[in-house]
Scaffold this motif. Structure first.
Motif, mmCIF file in Angstrom:
data_model
loop_
_atom_site.group_PDB
_atom_site.id
_atom_site.type_symbol
_atom_site.label_atom_id
_atom_site.label_comp_id
_atom_site.label_asym_id
_atom_site.label_seq_id
_atom_site.Cartn_x
_atom_site.Cartn_y
_atom_site.Cartn_z
ATOM 1 N N GLY C 96 19.758 -34.375 -23.705
ATOM 2 C CA GLY C 96 19.382 -35.704 -23.245
ATOM 3 C C GLY C 96 20.086 -36.077 -21.949
ATOM 4 O O GLY C 96 19.501 -36.702 -21.067
ATOM 5 N N GLY C 97 21.344 -35.706 -21.836
ATOM 6 C CA GLY C 97 22.098 -36.045 -20.629
ATOM 7 C C GLY C 97 21.453 -35.462 -19.391
ATOM 8 O O GLY C 97 21.087 -36.177 -18.454
ATOM 9 N N VAL C 98 21.279 -34.153 -19.393
ATOM 10 C CA VAL C 98 20.754 -33.514 -18.191
ATOM 11 C C VAL C 98 19.230 -33.628 -18.112
ATOM 12 O O VAL C 98 18.675 -33.759 -17.019
ATOM 13 N N GLY C 99 18.552 -33.662 -19.259
ATOM 14 C CA GLY C 99 17.095 -33.665 -19.254
ATOM 15 C C GLY C 99 16.503 -35.009 -18.861
ATOM 16 O O GLY C 99 15.602 -35.083 -18.017
ATOM 17 N N PHE C 100 17.020 -36.080 -19.430
ATOM 18 C CA PHE C 100 16.477 -37.397 -19.066
ATOM 19 C C PHE C 100 16.896 -37.793 -17.655
ATOM 20 O O PHE C 100 16.163 -38.489 -16.950
ATOM 21 N N ASN C 101 18.090 -37.344 -17.256
ATOM 22 C CA ASN C 101 18.494 -37.543 -15.867
ATOM 23 C C ASN C 101 17.468 -36.924 -14.922
ATOM 24 O O ASN C 101 17.082 -37.513 -13.903
ATOM 25 N N PHE C 102 17.026 -35.728 -15.255
ATOM 26 C CA PHE C 102 16.019 -34.991 -14.485
ATOM 27 C C PHE C 102 14.716 -35.790 -14.434
ATOM 28 O O PHE C 102 14.141 -36.018 -13.350
ATOM 29 N N LEU C 103 14.284 -36.261 -15.597
ATOM 30 C CA LEU C 103 13.021 -36.998 -15.677
ATOM 31 C C LEU C 103 13.051 -38.264 -14.829
ATOM 32 O O LEU C 103 12.154 -38.514 -14.011
ATOM 33 N N ILE C 104 14.089 -39.064 -15.008
ATOM 34 C CA ILE C 104 14.054 -40.371 -14.342
ATOM 35 C C ILE C 104 14.337 -40.243 -12.853
ATOM 36 O O ILE C 104 13.824 -41.002 -12.051
ATOM 37 N N ALA C 105 15.112 -39.229 -12.462
ATOM 38 C CA ALA C 105 15.308 -39.037 -11.021
ATOM 39 C C ALA C 105 14.012 -38.575 -10.366
ATOM 40 O O ALA C 105 13.678 -39.009 -9.260
ATOM 41 N N ALA C 106 13.270 -37.698 -11.061
ATOM 42 C CA ALA C 106 12.011 -37.202 -10.490
ATOM 43 C C ALA C 106 10.988 -38.320 -10.365
ATOM 44 O O ALA C 106 10.229 -38.372 -9.385
ATOM 45 N N PHE C 107 10.972 -39.236 -11.324
ATOM 46 C CA PHE C 107 10.095 -40.397 -11.161
ATOM 47 C C PHE C 107 10.647 -41.354 -10.113
ATOM 48 O O PHE C 107 9.934 -41.825 -9.222
ATOM 49 N N GLY C 108 11.927 -41.638 -10.218
ATOM 50 C CA GLY C 108 12.534 -42.651 -9.359
ATOM 51 C C GLY C 108 12.380 -42.348 -7.878
ATOM 52 O O GLY C 108 12.147 -43.236 -7.065
ATOM 53 N N LEU C 109 12.498 -41.072 -7.514
ATOM 54 C CA LEU C 109 12.442 -40.778 -6.078
ATOM 55 C C LEU C 109 11.058 -41.028 -5.508
ATOM 56 O O LEU C 109 10.928 -41.388 -4.323
ATOM 57 N N GLN C 110 10.023 -40.881 -6.331
ATOM 58 C CA GLN C 110 8.676 -41.175 -5.832
ATOM 59 C C GLN C 110 8.502 -42.676 -5.603
ATOM 60 O O GLN C 110 8.010 -43.119 -4.562
ATOM 61 N N TRP C 111 8.916 -43.422 -6.589
ATOM 62 C CA TRP C 111 8.806 -44.885 -6.493
ATOM 63 C C TRP C 111 9.691 -45.408 -5.365
ATOM 64 O O TRP C 111 9.335 -46.348 -4.646
ATOM 65 N N ALA C 112 10.829 -44.751 -5.175
ATOM 66 C CA ALA C 112 11.735 -45.163 -4.110
ATOM 67 C C ALA C 112 11.121 -44.935 -2.730
ATOM 68 O O ALA C 112 11.289 -45.758 -1.820
ATOM 69 N N LEU C 113 10.423 -43.812 -2.550
ATOM 70 C CA LEU C 113 9.780 -43.569 -1.248
ATOM 71 C C LEU C 113 8.838 -44.716 -0.906
ATOM 72 O O LEU C 113 8.762 -45.146 0.250
ATOM 73 N N LEU C 114 8.144 -45.225 -1.924
ATOM 74 C CA LEU C 114 7.230 -46.347 -1.694
ATOM 75 C C LEU C 114 7.978 -47.648 -1.449
ATOM 76 O O LEU C 114 7.754 -48.348 -0.461
ATOM 77 N N MET C 115 8.878 -47.998 -2.372
ATOM 78 C CA MET C 115 9.576 -49.290 -2.281
ATOM 79 C C MET C 115 10.382 -49.388 -0.986
ATOM 80 O O MET C 115 10.315 -50.392 -0.269
ATOM 81 N N GLN C 116 11.180 -48.337 -0.716
ATOM 82 C CA GLN C 116 11.968 -48.381 0.515
ATOM 83 C C GLN C 116 11.076 -48.356 1.736
ATOM 84 O O GLN C 116 11.383 -48.970 2.766
ATOM 85 N N GLY C 117 9.967 -47.632 1.622
ATOM 86 C CA GLY C 117 9.027 -47.597 2.734
ATOM 87 C C GLY C 117 8.473 -48.977 3.042
ATOM 88 O O GLY C 117 8.460 -49.414 4.200
ATOM 89 N N TRP C 118 8.034 -49.679 1.990
ATOM 90 C CA TRP C 118 7.476 -51.011 2.224
ATOM 91 C C TRP C 118 8.493 -51.945 2.863
ATOM 92 O O TRP C 118 8.164 -52.751 3.715
ATOM 93 N N PHE C 119 9.735 -51.841 2.440
ATOM 94 C CA PHE C 119 10.743 -52.773 2.946
ATOM 95 C C PHE C 119 11.326 -52.356 4.298
ATOM 96 O O PHE C 119 11.755 -53.196 5.077
ATOM 97 N N HIS C 120 11.393 -51.069 4.548
ATOM 98 C CA HIS C 120 12.148 -50.636 5.723
ATOM 99 C C HIS C 120 11.307 -50.001 6.817
ATOM 100 O O HIS C 120 11.645 -50.118 7.981
ATOM 101 N N SER C 121 10.264 -49.233 6.440
ATOM 102 C CA SER C 121 9.610 -48.451 7.497
ATOM 103 C C SER C 121 8.103 -48.592 7.489
ATOM 104 O O SER C 121 7.403 -47.708 7.975
ATOM 105 N N LEU C 122 7.599 -49.699 6.954
ATOM 106 C CA LEU C 122 6.152 -49.912 6.993
ATOM 107 C C LEU C 122 5.742 -50.233 8.430
ATOM 108 O O LEU C 122 6.295 -51.134 9.056
#
Lengths: 483, 483, 483
Positions: C96-122
């Motif tokens: 769970g430690g390493v596996g869920f970390n993997f899952l949420i980071a892989a999702f989070g980075l996609q959402w982050a590209l969008l969120m940070q993009g909208w706020f900073h580099s749109l």
């Protein structure tokens, strides 16, 4: 039942609750004061860089950071994960292997920045040491000497002793490095001489002075288990993979870094095959021994530490790796047991075979390759560039350079042996909290070790249950019969 | 009681004490000779660089070393730690997984430098091969094909057989790569075709020829334990993290490397989510299966091997990762069992689902993306630059390029299947020391495995003690009653 | 006998077979659509680069890729291996430690590209977000906030809840980052404020809302075993080694990156010594505690997140590391137990001591160092360069900047606490499949865990055998006597 045996006479006092914090605090505060007095950013890491760029007509990408930072990080991994995990192979000293490696490297690199700064980059007009990324690499290198020495002492010393080993190790390193690189004007980018030969003999000399005649009392812990061997392979592989960065980290920009990386890559590959060959030949049934795979495969990298930046040629690199894989594996098979039996030298990790001998050989290989250098191979400018034949040394010939390289190797060995003997005697004072002979190789002495309840699987609990039940039955039987 | 079962008829001879050292020595000496004849430093790693710089008006930072060395080191980690630790998941074959991976990669990269050199960079005027950092990356890539094949064979072959697999694997690789990249003029920077499809089918074909009908005799060892799954996650994560470097390591300087890294990063993220989704859906209670997480999460990287350097667009990369995560997980759930049952194909690591199929898909994805390329997206210069439409290929259209890309994929699969079948038959000779069916997946066959005394916790010793005591009591009871 | 206790009343439903795949699919498809609408390559990763180069008279090596890609890969390793393995310390929650970390980071980075993009580099003319290597680093950073929060929740939440934590965490991160970096014009390259203070308090607030009064029912699993502590050290060391890259990854080219790396390197070394000192002082016999070594050694890196790029001086960095090592270790010794007992706050990994407090301190240290900046130290151009005193902020003084930095720290904490409380209440709905109190810290709830037959060594099978034999004997005895 407890691992720390209490049956072999009066126990040594391994309580470091006062001494370890005291050493850490005193030395760390000393570092702060000395950094405050001496250490400043160099022109490439100072906020004045924006002005410097304009004045010198350079661009950001020409900042040394971009030439060396990737290699620095690889070296950093070698120091903390490579050396650290390589020393986790013992079944019950993995915490100590990786943890004390962490502690002494973190202290050592601070002291190294100062010592190497004073000897190499002290600005005599301002009295300051200016540091940049190359200083960080050199500081990591400087620690490596002491970490190698730790390999010979693994499991037999206290963390306080290790701090002393590192304090003196870094100091001696800076002095021998100054003599070899500056006074003798040797080239030793990957440190066959200044790091490996010095560090190996330093550790061996300390271990020889600290000889423990009754070390076999903790023989049950001086070995690996399946999973600890796997952890050690993490260390081995990160050392093996990043050794090209180690040997190329501080070589000349351009061809120097490029060539050093290629030569080391090639030599290491060759070491693996001869290590496997000798390991398989030496065992009944041709089975491989993890000790050899974990260590001797790295010998090619150690032995290329000096010559990697020279024009040793790719097949020359292969030959170096070929020979050193064989020599190192033979060392583990025959020389380490011989040293222990006849020279009273206990070398836990076999640093004799991985660092001392390949380092020494690497120094002499470097001497030979330097002596054989000529303008037809290097070009005139290339020869000056590679061997730094400038200033006071503009007229030195390759042959002379070869002689000085050989002399440098001897200097490093002498520093290791004499320095190590002295430090060994200092460590014999009964104040350092080192473990008793039957207490070596055991993390329980210096670490809070978790209870391993997980190793009792459910079926065992069931067994326990059944045993108690039988006990009752048997006892009732017994009492019935008794009556 | 011993793990190596002796009860199922005459044992095979797994003694490799002569053959393994012989192969290592002969091949390593051959490498030294061939390197001596053929391999030299290229102009960027030769000491003449200082002259070259002046002549060509370039600076040190423009040495290819600084463009590619960080990626090279990432690829190097993938080959040795990534592939190596990914294969440690078996409970008692971790030494073999990481150790033999180490051995064959170290041999393979030497042979690859020669084979790829002869086919791609032999200078016909001097008869020499000139190597630099890009050669090292390509040599690592070339090994990857054979390491993938090892995944299908894991636990069922001897190290001598693996050396043969690697010798032929590297040779076949160099030939198919020459046909695909040079003759067909395909682009395949991350090797979906030349590495993954080839390597996957090569391993599957060998495994098919070496089918073992009684492999279930070692079923007890063909699975993981808790800690071996954790070691395998080290391999998975280093592969996953560094895959952007894998796909960008040898692409064009500038936008080529930049874009390939971005596309791969994105595709991999998407694979993770669909792998988790399918894995959870497939199990009672929605529990995740470590086999899927360790493998199928990487499928997006494999499938982007060809298209990563093209203008596939970020959302295109997401879609590729999305689909390949699903396909790969389905493969582990349904296709691997199907292949084993109906096609007599035993694929230990499931390379069919991680390399063969995603690699083939990656080849066709690359063909489609290439065929769809036009100047409005790439710009005229960009199109020439990305697809290398120069020299003999100056007039090739994107559509034609797409056709050749698809043809290249078929070539790589054909080479894998035919080459693997031939190598498989060679490996059937009873001279290679491979293990018996009941002896597979067991490190004790080829490794000195340490005694695991640590797994006997104190409470057990107590149990033993109690059992003996009861035994005495019971026996005394019994004798009393007998009398 | 089964680990998942069924004895403490009605079990919670931890079946995520519908919800987890649903969340993964819906969110991944949403990402594909949004990427399709918004995300494009920037000019340095687009095929038009070949034209751009000519137009702007730059060369390939000046592509931002070569300035930042090595640091990006180091950060990537920190996110997936560093954070992932740091959370494997629990004896039965490593998957769970390493596996869920993997899952949420892989999702989070996609959402982050969008969120940070909208706020900073749109780009408001095209409505597109243009991404390059710096976007990837920022996306990884953005995930780090949610991964830190996971540390406080480790073992007590379901993967579906973690996806929710990440969705809101990334969203909140992008907003607070926009306020702090853009509106308040703070500098925070290594994210003491925006990453560590925010992430730490976000996780703590969630954990406080989700307080479990009967968590001690799974106390037996809330601890480490020997090997799980070793896996955690892999995480610790990769975080420690690569933290200089974390703090320098997005600082200014040239001196900015160079100085940030040096400062962080120095501060971390100092933290190790004071952590060891306090850990040893706190335990009977001076034994070291792995929890401290695994965590508090990193506090210096967290606390340098803001000030690393400033002219804090090398000895200033040492002092920061010195103090934070002490504070963090004291936190583990006294504050975490205090929080749990009196504030009803269960913090599995102690993120309060590693992220929340050092992050907050790092923010204020940054404020002080910024306020103390002057032209004599930075040079006029350097001051403008480091603090970006341009455009709307051309007239801001260092003193004012210091005030804004302090304000930024408070904003990040407020976002963490308020946002975390809200998310915590959302997670209280009984639809997320979280485990019961006696089921926490157990991989068997969400993972297929392999049978650990290997932990039953041969001697045990022998024991079983003997037990059965005795049983028969005893029973026969018994029956004899009965008759």
């Amino acid at each position: 039942m407890t691992r720390a045996g209490n049956f072999f006479g009066p126990q040594k006092n391994t309580n470091v609750r006062v001494s370890l914090p005291a050493v850490c605090f005193v030395w760390q505060i000393a570092m702060i004061v000395l950094f405050g007095v001496f250490i400043r950013y160099d022109e490439e890491s100072d906020a004045h860089w924006v002005v410097y760029k304009k004045d010198h007509n350079v661009t950001d990408i020409e900042n040394d950071f971009y030439f060396r930072y990737p290699s620095f990080q690889d070296v950093h991994v070698m120091i903390f994960v490579g050396f650290g995990f390589l020393m986790t192979f013992l079944k019950r000293y993995s915490f100590g292997g990786v943890g004390f490696n962490f502690l002494i490297a973190a202290f050592g690199l601070q002291w190294a920045l100062l010592m190497q700064g004073w000897f190499h980059s002290l600005d005599h007009t301002t009295g300051k040491i200016y540091i940049g990324v190359e200083s960080l690499i050199n500081a990591d290198f400087c620690c490596a000497g002491s970490l190698i020495a730790y390999g010979a002492l693994l499991g037999k010393v206290s963390p306080v002793q290790l701090m002393v080993v590192t304090l003196f190790g870094v100091t001696l390193f800076a002095v021998e490095e100054y003599i070899i690189l500056d006074l003798l004007h040797c080239r030793d980018a990957g440190g066959s001489m200044v790091i490996h030969a010095f560090g190996g003999y330093y550790g061996l000399a300390i271990s020889w002075v600290l000889y423990r005649p009754n070390l076999n009392q903790s023989k049950r812990l001086n070995g690996s288990v399946y999973h600890s061997d796997m952890f050690a392979m993490i260390g081995t592989l990160f050392l093996w993979m990043f050794w090209p960065s180690f040997n190329s980290a501080i070589t000349d920009h351009g061809d120097g870094q490029h060539r050093a990386a290629i030569n080391t890559y090639i030599a290491l590959a060759s070491s693996v095959l001869t290590t496997v060959a000798i390991s398989s030949m030496s065992q009944k049934g041709g089975k491989l021994d993890m000790v050899h795979i974990q260590n001797a495969t790295l010998a090619g990298g150690v032995a290329m530490g000096t010559a990697a930046e020279f024009m040793i040629t790719p097949y020359g690199s292969l030959i170096v790796g070929f020979c050193c894989g064989i020599i190192s594996t033979f060392g583990y098979l025959f020389i380490t047991p011989f040293l222990e039996k006849y020279l009273k030298l206990q070398d836990t990790c076999g640093v004799h075979n991985l660092h001392a001998v390949p380092g020494m050989l690497g120094g002499f290989i470097g001497a030979i390759v330097a002596a054989a250098a000529d303008e037809s191979v290097y070009s005139k400018e290339g020869l000056i560039n590679v061997f730094d034949f400038e200033g006071d040394f503009a007229n030195r010939s390759p042959g002379t350079q070869g002689g000085f390289q050989a002399a440098g190797t001897c200097v490093s060995i002498a520093f290791g042996l004499v320095g190590g003997a002295i430090v060994g005697f200092i460590l014999k004072f009964p104040i350092w909290g080192d473990p008793a002979d039957d207490n070596c190789f055991d993390d329980e002495v210096y670490w809070e070790v978790p209870e391993d309840e997980e190793t009792i699987p459910p079926v065992l609990e069931y067994n326990n249950h059944m045993i108690h039940k039988h006990q009752e039955i048997s006892e009732s039987n017994f009492s019935v019969e008794q009556s």
